[in-house]
Design a protein around this motif. Structure first.
Motif: not given
Length: 269
Positions: A58, A60, A70-72, A74, A81-83, A85
Protein backbone atom coordinates in the motif's frame (compact mmCIF):
# COMPACT_ATOMS: atom_id res chain seq x y z
CA UNK A 1 11.92 2.92 -17.67
CA UNK A 2 13.71 0.24 -15.63
CA UNK A 3 15.88 -2.26 -17.45
CA UNK A 4 14.60 -5.59 -16.26
CA UNK A 5 17.31 -7.60 -17.99
CA UNK A 6 16.74 -11.26 -18.72
CA UNK A 7 13.31 -12.81 -18.46
CA UNK A 8 12.11 -12.57 -14.85
CA UNK A 9 9.29 -14.97 -15.66
CA UNK A 10 11.86 -17.55 -16.72
CA UNK A 11 14.12 -16.59 -13.82
CA UNK A 12 11.34 -17.04 -11.29
CA UNK A 13 10.79 -20.57 -12.59
CA UNK A 14 14.52 -21.14 -12.34
CA UNK A 15 14.55 -19.72 -8.83
CA UNK A 16 11.83 -22.19 -7.85
CA UNK A 17 13.32 -25.13 -9.75
CA UNK A 18 13.67 -28.20 -7.59
CA UNK A 19 11.05 -27.03 -5.11
CA UNK A 20 8.41 -29.72 -4.54
CA UNK A 21 4.86 -28.99 -5.64
CA UNK A 22 2.51 -27.60 -4.60
CA UNK A 23 4.72 -24.69 -3.65
CA UNK A 24 3.96 -23.34 -0.18
CA UNK A 25 3.27 -19.60 -0.23
CA UNK A 26 3.18 -18.08 3.27
CA UNK A 27 0.16 -15.74 3.21
CA UNK A 28 0.88 -12.34 4.81
CA UNK A 29 4.34 -13.72 5.43
CA UNK A 30 2.91 -16.65 7.39
CA UNK A 31 0.25 -15.06 9.59
CA UNK A 32 -0.07 -18.10 11.87
CA UNK A 33 3.69 -18.18 12.45
CA UNK A 34 3.97 -14.68 13.89
CA UNK A 35 2.84 -11.09 13.39
CA UNK A 36 1.69 -10.75 9.80
CA UNK A 37 3.83 -9.02 7.19
CA UNK A 38 6.91 -8.73 9.42
CA UNK A 39 10.53 -9.70 8.89
CA UNK A 40 10.43 -12.08 11.87
CA UNK A 41 7.52 -13.97 10.34
CA UNK A 42 9.27 -14.09 6.97
CA UNK A 43 12.15 -15.83 8.74
CA UNK A 44 9.77 -18.25 10.42
CA UNK A 45 8.21 -19.07 7.04
CA UNK A 46 11.64 -19.76 5.58
CA UNK A 47 12.45 -22.06 8.51
CA UNK A 48 9.12 -23.85 8.02
CA UNK A 49 9.99 -24.61 4.40
CA UNK A 50 7.91 -22.10 2.44
CA UNK A 51 9.03 -21.44 -1.12
CA UNK A 52 7.58 -17.93 -1.25
CA UNK A 53 6.30 -15.36 1.19
CA UNK A 54 3.37 -13.14 0.27
CA UNK A 55 3.00 -9.59 1.46
CA UNK A 56 0.74 -6.65 0.64
CA UNK A 57 1.73 -3.30 -0.80
CA UNK A 58 0.00 0.00 0.00
CA UNK A 59 0.97 3.67 -0.18
CA UNK A 60 1.34 5.96 2.84
CA UNK A 61 0.35 9.62 2.88
CA UNK A 62 3.94 10.68 2.25
CA UNK A 63 4.47 8.27 -0.65
CA UNK A 64 6.15 5.34 1.10
CA UNK A 65 5.41 1.86 -0.22
CA UNK A 66 4.48 -0.12 2.88
CA UNK A 67 3.51 -3.72 3.55
CA UNK A 68 0.06 -3.72 5.13
CA UNK A 69 -2.93 -5.85 4.22
CA UNK A 70 -5.86 -3.70 5.32
CA UNK A 71 -6.80 -0.28 3.98
CA UNK A 72 -7.05 0.98 7.59
CA UNK A 73 -5.51 0.07 10.93
CA UNK A 74 -8.66 -0.98 12.79
CA UNK A 75 -7.97 -4.71 12.83
CA UNK A 76 -4.26 -4.56 13.60
CA UNK A 77 -4.08 -1.62 16.01
CA UNK A 78 -7.63 -0.50 16.83
CA UNK A 79 -6.93 2.82 15.08
CA UNK A 80 -9.59 3.44 12.41
CA UNK A 81 -7.46 5.75 10.28
CA UNK A 82 -6.58 4.71 6.74
CA UNK A 83 -3.05 3.82 5.70
CA UNK A 84 -3.24 6.41 2.92
CA UNK A 85 -3.94 9.14 5.50
CA UNK A 86 -0.86 8.45 7.64
CA UNK A 87 2.81 9.14 7.00
CA UNK A 88 5.49 6.50 7.38
CA UNK A 89 6.68 7.76 10.77
CA UNK A 90 3.17 7.54 12.21
CA UNK A 91 2.63 4.09 10.74
CA UNK A 92 5.90 2.89 12.26
CA UNK A 93 4.95 4.31 15.65
CA UNK A 94 1.65 2.43 15.55
CA UNK A 95 3.14 -0.72 14.04
CA UNK A 96 6.80 -1.12 15.04
CA UNK A 97 7.17 -4.23 12.85
CA UNK A 98 5.99 -2.44 9.71
CA UNK A 99 8.16 -3.01 6.63
CA UNK A 100 8.58 -0.82 3.61
CA UNK A 101 8.68 -2.55 0.25
CA UNK A 102 12.47 -2.22 0.15
CA UNK A 103 12.72 -3.86 3.56
CA UNK A 104 10.37 -6.67 2.56
CA UNK A 105 12.42 -7.38 -0.55
CA UNK A 106 15.55 -7.63 1.59
CA UNK A 107 13.90 -9.61 4.40
CA UNK A 108 12.42 -12.20 2.03
CA UNK A 109 15.75 -13.38 0.70
CA UNK A 110 16.38 -16.07 -0.43
CA UNK A 111 12.69 -16.96 -0.83
CA UNK A 112 10.42 -16.02 -3.67
CA UNK A 113 8.32 -12.94 -2.92
CA UNK A 114 4.69 -12.54 -3.94
CA UNK A 115 3.59 -8.90 -3.82
CA UNK A 116 -0.17 -8.44 -3.53
CA UNK A 117 -0.47 -4.91 -4.88
CA UNK A 118 -3.52 -3.31 -3.27
CA UNK A 119 -3.22 -0.27 -5.53
CA UNK A 120 -4.69 0.42 -8.96
CA UNK A 121 -2.59 3.42 -10.04
CA UNK A 122 -0.25 2.61 -12.95
CA UNK A 123 2.11 5.37 -11.77
CA UNK A 124 2.49 3.66 -8.40
CA UNK A 125 2.94 0.37 -10.23
CA UNK A 126 5.93 1.87 -12.02
CA UNK A 127 7.37 2.89 -8.65
CA UNK A 128 6.97 -0.66 -7.36
CA UNK A 129 8.67 -2.08 -10.42
CA UNK A 130 11.50 0.42 -10.02
CA UNK A 131 12.10 -0.71 -6.42
CA UNK A 132 12.14 -4.36 -7.49
CA UNK A 133 14.59 -3.52 -10.23
CA UNK A 134 16.82 -1.42 -7.97
CA UNK A 135 17.08 -4.35 -5.55
CA UNK A 136 17.89 -6.79 -8.33
CA UNK A 137 14.97 -8.91 -7.14
CA UNK A 138 13.11 -9.47 -10.41
CA UNK A 139 14.24 -13.09 -10.58
CA UNK A 140 12.32 -14.00 -7.43
CA UNK A 141 9.32 -11.65 -7.45
CA UNK A 142 5.80 -12.63 -8.43
CA UNK A 143 3.70 -9.51 -8.94
CA UNK A 144 0.08 -10.00 -7.84
CA UNK A 145 -2.31 -7.61 -9.59
CA UNK A 146 -6.05 -7.22 -9.09
CA UNK A 147 -7.26 -5.97 -12.45
CA UNK A 148 -6.60 -7.04 -16.02
CA UNK A 149 -5.84 -3.45 -17.13
CA UNK A 150 -3.14 -3.29 -14.46
CA UNK A 151 -1.78 -6.66 -15.60
CA UNK A 152 -1.55 -5.28 -19.13
CA UNK A 153 0.09 -2.08 -17.87
CA UNK A 154 2.69 -4.04 -15.90
CA UNK A 155 3.41 -6.28 -18.86
CA UNK A 156 3.92 -3.22 -21.05
CA UNK A 157 6.32 -1.58 -18.60
CA UNK A 158 8.11 -4.76 -17.55
CA UNK A 159 7.91 -7.38 -20.31
CA UNK A 160 9.73 -9.98 -18.25
CA UNK A 161 8.22 -9.72 -14.78
CA UNK A 162 6.25 -12.72 -13.48
CA UNK A 163 2.61 -11.71 -12.93
CA UNK A 164 -0.14 -13.40 -10.94
CA UNK A 165 -3.67 -12.38 -11.89
CA UNK A 166 -5.65 -11.94 -8.67
CA UNK A 167 -8.81 -11.91 -10.73
CA UNK A 168 -12.26 -11.48 -9.23
CA UNK A 169 -13.79 -13.67 -11.92
CA UNK A 170 -12.63 -17.29 -11.54
CA UNK A 171 -13.50 -17.92 -15.20
CA UNK A 172 -11.26 -15.17 -16.58
CA UNK A 173 -8.11 -17.21 -17.19
CA UNK A 174 -8.18 -16.60 -20.98
CA UNK A 175 -8.44 -12.84 -20.47
CA UNK A 176 -5.68 -12.92 -17.85
CA UNK A 177 -3.35 -14.75 -20.21
CA UNK A 178 -4.06 -12.30 -23.02
CA UNK A 179 -3.38 -9.38 -20.66
CA UNK A 180 0.02 -10.84 -19.86
CA UNK A 181 -0.32 -12.93 -16.69
CA UNK A 182 1.63 -16.14 -16.34
CA UNK A 183 -0.02 -17.20 -13.06
CA UNK A 184 -3.69 -17.29 -12.03
CA UNK A 185 -5.28 -17.32 -8.56
CA UNK A 186 -8.35 -19.37 -7.70
CA UNK A 187 -9.99 -19.22 -4.29
CA UNK A 188 -10.34 -22.60 -2.62
CA UNK A 189 -14.13 -22.59 -3.08
CA UNK A 190 -13.74 -21.77 -6.78
CA UNK A 191 -11.13 -24.45 -7.50
CA UNK A 192 -13.34 -26.93 -9.30
CA UNK A 193 -11.99 -29.50 -11.73
CA UNK A 194 -13.41 -27.50 -14.65
CA UNK A 195 -11.85 -24.21 -13.58
CA UNK A 196 -8.51 -25.84 -12.87
CA UNK A 197 -8.63 -27.40 -16.33
CA UNK A 198 -9.42 -24.00 -17.86
CA UNK A 199 -6.41 -22.44 -16.15
CA UNK A 200 -4.22 -25.29 -17.37
CA UNK A 201 -5.59 -24.94 -20.91
CA UNK A 202 -4.27 -21.37 -20.97
CA UNK A 203 -0.81 -22.51 -19.92
CA UNK A 204 -1.04 -20.58 -16.65
CA UNK A 205 0.49 -21.55 -13.33
CA UNK A 206 -2.24 -22.15 -10.75
CA UNK A 207 -2.19 -20.68 -7.23
CA UNK A 208 -5.02 -21.68 -4.88
CA UNK A 209 -5.81 -19.27 -2.05
CA UNK A 210 -7.34 -21.04 0.94
CA UNK A 211 -10.02 -19.74 3.26
CA UNK A 212 -13.30 -19.75 1.42
CA UNK A 213 -15.68 -22.53 2.49
CA UNK A 214 -15.75 -25.66 0.37
CA UNK A 215 -19.39 -26.29 1.29
CA UNK A 216 -20.70 -24.14 4.10
CA UNK A 217 -23.90 -26.21 4.22
CA UNK A 218 -21.97 -29.16 5.63
CA UNK A 219 -21.39 -28.84 9.39
CA UNK A 220 -18.17 -30.87 9.16
CA UNK A 221 -16.79 -28.27 6.72
CA UNK A 222 -17.43 -24.87 8.32
CA UNK A 223 -16.24 -21.65 6.70
CA UNK A 224 -12.61 -20.80 7.39
CA UNK A 225 -11.08 -17.34 7.70
CA UNK A 226 -9.00 -16.24 4.73
CA UNK A 227 -5.67 -18.04 4.83
CA UNK A 228 -6.79 -20.92 7.03
CA UNK A 229 -7.66 -24.50 6.15
CA UNK A 230 -7.97 -27.95 7.73
CA UNK A 231 -6.56 -31.35 6.81
CA UNK A 232 -9.60 -32.28 4.71
CA UNK A 233 -9.24 -29.08 2.74
CA UNK A 234 -5.54 -29.67 2.12
CA UNK A 235 -6.27 -33.22 0.94
CA UNK A 236 -8.88 -31.94 -1.51
CA UNK A 237 -6.46 -29.37 -2.89
CA UNK A 238 -3.68 -31.92 -3.29
CA UNK A 239 -5.95 -33.93 -5.58
CA UNK A 240 -6.20 -30.87 -7.87
CA UNK A 241 -2.39 -30.68 -8.21
CA UNK A 242 -2.07 -26.89 -8.11
CA UNK A 243 1.33 -25.35 -8.67
CA UNK A 244 1.11 -23.44 -5.38
CA UNK A 245 -1.12 -23.00 -2.36
CA UNK A 246 -1.26 -19.78 -0.35
CA UNK A 247 -2.03 -20.19 3.35
CA UNK A 248 -1.26 -18.68 6.74
CA UNK A 249 0.60 -21.76 8.01
CA UNK A 250 2.76 -23.32 5.29
CA UNK A 251 3.57 -26.25 7.58
CA UNK A 252 0.12 -27.72 6.93
CA UNK A 253 0.76 -27.96 3.20
CA UNK A 254 4.34 -29.13 3.62
CA UNK A 255 3.26 -31.96 5.93
CA UNK A 256 0.57 -33.09 3.49
CA UNK A 257 2.96 -32.80 0.57
CA UNK A 258 5.63 -34.85 2.32
CA UNK A 259 3.05 -37.52 3.14
CA UNK A 260 2.11 -37.82 -0.53
CA UNK A 261 4.20 -39.75 -3.04
CA UNK A 262 5.67 -39.33 -5.49
CA UNK A 263 6.76 -35.69 -5.05
CA UNK A 264 7.10 -33.70 -8.26
CA UNK A 265 9.36 -30.69 -8.78
CA UNK A 266 8.59 -27.40 -10.49
CA UNK A 267 10.12 -27.32 -13.97
CA UNK A 268 12.57 -24.55 -14.86
CA UNK A 269 11.31 -24.38 -18.41
Amino acid sequence: MPNHGQSSMMSLAQHLAGQPRPLAIAHRGGALLGPENTAATFRAAASAGAALVETDVRLSADGALVCLHDADLTRVTGDPRRVAELDLATLRRLLPGLMTLDEAIAASQPLGLLLDVKLSDAVVLRAILARIDAAGAGARVLLGLRSLPLVAAARHVAPDIAILALAGDPCSAPEARRAGAGWFRLWEADATDARVAAVRAEGLMLVVMVGQPRDSALPEHPPFPVGQIDAAGIAALMRLSPDAVMLDDPRLLIAAREAAAPVTALSSS
